[in-house]
Design a protein around this motif. Structure first.
Motif, PDB file in Angstrom:
ATOM      1  N   GLY A  46       0.878  -0.405  -0.213  1.00  0.00           N
ATOM      2  CA  GLY A  46      -0.378   0.361  -0.377  1.00  0.00           C
ATOM      3  C   GLY A  46       1.081   1.198  -0.032  1.00  0.00           C
ATOM      4  N   MET A  47       2.364   1.314   1.185  1.00  0.00           N
ATOM      5  CA  MET A  47       3.053   2.671   1.135  1.00  0.00           C
ATOM      6  C   MET A  47       3.556   2.615  -0.579  1.00  0.00           C
ATOM      7  SD  MET A  47       6.272   3.168   3.305  1.00  0.00           S
ATOM      8  CE  MET A  47       6.554   1.791   2.679  1.00  0.00           C
ATOM      9  N   LEU A  48       4.160   1.469  -1.075  1.00  0.00           N
ATOM     10  CA  LEU A  48       5.140   1.392  -2.528  1.00  0.00           C
ATOM     11  C   LEU A  48       3.679   2.559  -4.027  1.00  0.00           C
ATOM     12  CD1 LEU A  48       6.807  -1.550  -2.249  1.00  0.00           C
ATOM     13  CD2 LEU A  48       7.902   1.050  -1.825  1.00  0.00           C
ATOM     14  N   LEU A  49       2.486   1.368  -3.530  1.00  0.00           N
ATOM     15  CA  LEU A  49       1.529   2.243  -4.569  1.00  0.00           C
ATOM     16  C   LEU A  49       1.302   4.045  -4.034  1.00  0.00           C
ATOM     17  CD1 LEU A  49      -0.443  -1.354  -5.289  1.00  0.00           C
ATOM     18  CD2 LEU A  49       0.982  -0.350  -6.386  1.00  0.00           C
ATOM     19  N   LEU A  50       0.997   3.927  -3.216  1.00  0.00           N
ATOM     20  CA  LEU A  50       0.719   5.375  -3.023  1.00  0.00           C
ATOM     21  C   LEU A  50       2.007   6.362  -3.222  1.00  0.00           C
ATOM     22  CD1 LEU A  50      -1.862   6.724  -1.849  1.00  0.00           C
ATOM     23  CD2 LEU A  50      -0.947   6.301   0.565  1.00  0.00           C
ATOM     24  N   LEU A  51       3.310   5.734  -2.700  1.00  0.00           N
ATOM     25  CA  LEU A  51       3.699   6.743  -3.440  1.00  0.00           C
ATOM     26  C   LEU A  51       4.480   6.270  -5.091  1.00  0.00           C
ATOM     27  CD1 LEU A  51       6.731   8.071  -2.064  1.00  0.00           C
ATOM     28  CD2 LEU A  51       7.774   5.890  -2.177  1.00  0.00           C
ATOM     29  N   LEU A  52       4.199   5.801  -5.173  1.00  0.00           N
ATOM     30  CA  LEU A  52       3.902   5.714  -6.847  1.00  0.00           C
ATOM     31  C   LEU A  52       3.067   6.415  -7.873  1.00  0.00           C
ATOM     32  CD1 LEU A  52       5.773   4.947  -9.585  1.00  0.00           C
ATOM     33  CD2 LEU A  52       4.628   2.540  -9.778  1.00  0.00           C
ATOM     34  N   SER A  53       1.591   5.822  -7.006  1.00  0.00           N
ATOM     35  CA  SER A  53       1.017   7.482  -7.432  1.00  0.00           C
ATOM     36  C   SER A  53       1.541   7.899  -7.434  1.00  0.00           C
ATOM     37  CB  SER A  53      -0.206   6.419  -6.807  1.00  0.00           C
ATOM     38  OG  SER A  53      -0.968   5.375  -7.051  1.00  0.00           O
ATOM     39  N   GLY A  54       1.684   8.912  -6.464  1.00  0.00           N
ATOM     40  CA  GLY A  54       2.329  10.469  -6.708  1.00  0.00           C
ATOM     41  C   GLY A  54       2.846  10.630  -7.274  1.00  0.00           C
ATOM     42  N   LYS A  55       3.698  10.291  -7.491  1.00  0.00           N
ATOM     43  CA  LYS A  55       5.441  10.346  -8.113  1.00  0.00           C
ATOM     44  C   LYS A  55       4.371  10.209  -9.700  1.00  0.00           C
ATOM     45  CE  LYS A  55       8.680  10.097  -5.104  1.00  0.00           C
ATOM     46  NZ  LYS A  55       9.284  11.668  -5.114  1.00  0.00           N
ATOM     47  N   SER A 223      -5.071  -9.632  -1.820  1.00  0.00           N
ATOM     48  CA  SER A 223      -5.063  -8.809  -0.471  1.00  0.00           C
ATOM     49  C   SER A 223      -4.746  -7.309  -0.567  1.00  0.00           C
ATOM     50  CB  SER A 223      -4.871  -9.978   0.444  1.00  0.00           C
ATOM     51  OG  SER A 223      -3.566 -10.265   0.415  1.00  0.00           O
ATOM     52  N   ALA A 224      -3.616  -7.535  -1.774  1.00  0.00           N
ATOM     53  CA  ALA A 224      -2.248  -6.280  -1.310  1.00  0.00           C
ATOM     54  C   ALA A 224      -2.903  -4.932  -2.144  1.00  0.00           C
ATOM     55  CB  ALA A 224      -1.176  -6.374  -1.588  1.00  0.00           C
ATOM     56  N   LEU A 225      -3.785  -5.737  -3.345  1.00  0.00           N
ATOM     57  CA  LEU A 225      -4.170  -4.443  -4.526  1.00  0.00           C
ATOM     58  C   LEU A 225      -5.076  -3.980  -3.841  1.00  0.00           C
ATOM     59  CD1 LEU A 225      -2.787  -6.477  -7.885  1.00  0.00           C
ATOM     60  CD2 LEU A 225      -1.841  -4.794  -6.461  1.00  0.00           C
ATOM     61  N   LEU A 226      -6.210  -5.207  -3.626  1.00  0.00           N
ATOM     62  CA  LEU A 226      -7.453  -4.286  -3.436  1.00  0.00           C
ATOM     63  C   LEU A 226      -7.583  -3.543  -2.432  1.00  0.00           C
ATOM     64  CD1 LEU A 226      -9.070  -8.468  -3.726  1.00  0.00           C
ATOM     65  CD2 LEU A 226      -9.264  -6.081  -5.049  1.00  0.00           C
ATOM     66  N   GLY A 227      -7.050  -4.048  -0.798  1.00  0.00           N
ATOM     67  CA  GLY A 227      -6.665  -3.703  -0.144  1.00  0.00           C
ATOM     68  C   GLY A 227      -6.318  -2.000  -0.931  1.00  0.00           C
ATOM     69  N   PHE A 228      -5.418  -1.762  -1.121  1.00  0.00           N
ATOM     70  CA  PHE A 228      -5.309  -0.368  -2.321  1.00  0.00           C
ATOM     71  C   PHE A 228      -6.284   0.525  -2.537  1.00  0.00           C
ATOM     72  CE2 PHE A 228      -3.290   2.249  -4.797  1.00  0.00           C
ATOM     73  CZ  PHE A 228      -2.460   3.035  -5.142  1.00  0.00           C
ATOM     74  N   PHE A 229      -7.001  -0.590  -3.639  1.00  0.00           N
ATOM     75  CA  PHE A 229      -7.795  -0.112  -4.688  1.00  0.00           C
ATOM     76  C   PHE A 229      -8.781   0.717  -3.477  1.00  0.00           C
ATOM     77  CE2 PHE A 229      -6.249  -2.016  -8.133  1.00  0.00           C
ATOM     78  CZ  PHE A 229      -5.216  -0.998  -8.430  1.00  0.00           C
ATOM     79  N   LEU A 230      -9.763  -0.126  -2.063  1.00  0.00           N
ATOM     80  CA  LEU A 230     -10.276  -0.122  -1.748  1.00  0.00           C
ATOM     81  C   LEU A 230      -9.594   1.488  -0.961  1.00  0.00           C
ATOM     82  CD1 LEU A 230     -12.793  -0.320  -0.223  1.00  0.00           C
ATOM     83  CD2 LEU A 230     -11.389  -1.987   1.793  1.00  0.00           C
ATOM     84  N   LEU A 231      -8.567   1.417  -0.543  1.00  0.00           N
ATOM     85  CA  LEU A 231      -8.209   3.343   0.039  1.00  0.00           C
ATOM     86  C   LEU A 231      -9.201   3.932  -0.688  1.00  0.00           C
ATOM     87  CD1 LEU A 231      -6.940   4.762   1.815  1.00  0.00           C
ATOM     88  CD2 LEU A 231      -4.958   4.252   0.822  1.00  0.00           C
ATOM     89  N   LEU A 232      -8.623   4.047  -1.752  1.00  0.00           N
ATOM     90  CA  LEU A 232      -8.955   5.045  -3.020  1.00  0.00           C
ATOM     91  C   LEU A 232      -9.555   4.951  -3.443  1.00  0.00           C
ATOM     92  CD1 LEU A 232      -5.766   4.264  -6.065  1.00  0.00           C
ATOM     93  CD2 LEU A 232      -5.961   5.717  -3.845  1.00  0.00           C
ATOM     94  N   ALA A 233     -10.657   4.357  -3.177  1.00  0.00           N
ATOM     95  CA  ALA A 233     -12.374   4.126  -3.806  1.00  0.00           C
ATOM     96  C   ALA A 233     -13.188   4.819  -2.270  1.00  0.00           C
ATOM     97  CB  ALA A 233     -12.741   2.283  -3.593  1.00  0.00           C
TER      98      ALA A 233
END
Length: 295
Positions: A46-55, A223-233
């Motif tokens: 989640g942290m890596l995807l959030l950081l990548l999405s921000g970049k 689970s990791a990907l869905l957790g990240f997408f759930l956060l964005l949603a």
């Protein structure tokens, strides 16, 4: 447009159900009961995807000071307690029972609101009383009572309720929701990594029979990907709808998960325990309605 709100809510519900079902599958069906590693993996991705999405400019995450992160530290500690205890409880309890305890976090929220604001409406008091009575009665009628599962469920609801209070009343103005979650992920990853050895999860996971199986690895990645997408949603839902509409979509998502879970997971439910689940969600609807009245 009005239909876009329904699309946002429906998207949130889909990710909500899929995320909880995937977590339940890994924790309960595959019996990967090592929450420091499981939640550590989820927070890392989640942290890596959030950081990548921000970049990449997909989400807005501004640079913030160390003092801003430190001011959010109590919220991050409550977040760690929430996800760790939640994993323990979800692994041992049926989804319907887990959400009945999860709803009781509103009791903690309203109680602390009463201490802070001293203006809680009578409608809210009735609502949380129904939710609390349902949660207290559930263990007494559970045909497969699991004291460990309920103990972790209580810790989960207390951590979640306190986290919501902190987020509402002590939220730093200079941190957005996504920035708060970035700090949550970072603190969670550090704490869970340090806890993996003392708790025995590190050595226990090395002996886990499904460690190299494709379905286990697929479940953990999902689970990791869905957790990240759930956060964005979730962030999208809260930014586009008023609070009672968000809460109604959350309620509908829980009901959808509860209704679909018997088709996916085996659970032993009798009439009294089912009544506790139903009344808990009736109390949740009343709570949403009370928020609407106060607007």
């Amino acid at each position: 447009m009005h239909w876009k709100k329904h699309v946002t809510g429906l998207t949130f519900s889909i990710f909500f159900v899929l995320s909880y079902f995937t977590n339940k599958y890994v924790l309960s069906v595959l019996k990967f009961t090592y929450p420091t590693l499981f939640q550590g993996w989820q927070t890392l991705i989640g942290m890596l995807l959030l950081l990548l999405s921000g970049k990449l400019g997909w989400v807005e995450i501004s640079s913030f000071s160390r003092s801003a992160a430190l001011s959010w530290l109590p919220g991050s500690l409550l977040f760690v307690g929430n996800i760790y205890a939640g994993s323990r409880a979800l692994a041992r309890l049926p989804i319907a029972f887990f959400f009945t305890l999860h709803n009781a976090s509103e009791v903690v929220h309203v109680f602390m609101e009463r201490l802070i604001k001293r203006d809680v409406s009578w409608m809210k008091v009735i609502s949380v009383s129904v939710v609390l009575l349902s949660a207290v009665s559930l263990p007494l009628h559970d045909p497969q009572f699991d004291p460990v599962g309920y103990t972790w469920g209580v810790i989960h609801l207390c951590s979640l309720g306190a986290y919501r209070v902190f987020q509402t009343h002590f939220k730093p103005n200079h941190l957005s929701d996504l920035e708060q979650h970035y700090v949550n992920y970072l603190i969670s990853l550090l704490l869970l990594a340090f806890a993996a050895h003392p708790t025995g999860d590190l050595f226990g996971a090395m002996k886990f029979p499904f460690l190299l199986s494709l379905r286990f690895q697929s479940g953990c990645c999902a689970s990791a990907l869905l957790g990240f997408f759930l956060l964005l949603a979730t962030v999208k839902l809260k930014s586009g709808l008023v609070s009672e509409q968000c809460n109604m979509w959350i309620f509908l998502s829980k009901v959808m998960a509860i209704c679909l879970s018997p088709f996916v997971f085996i659970s032993d439910v009798n009439t009294p325990s089912l009544a506790c689940v139903v009344f808990s969600h009736i109390g949740e609807v009343l709570l949403v309605y009370s928020d609407r009245i106060l607007r």
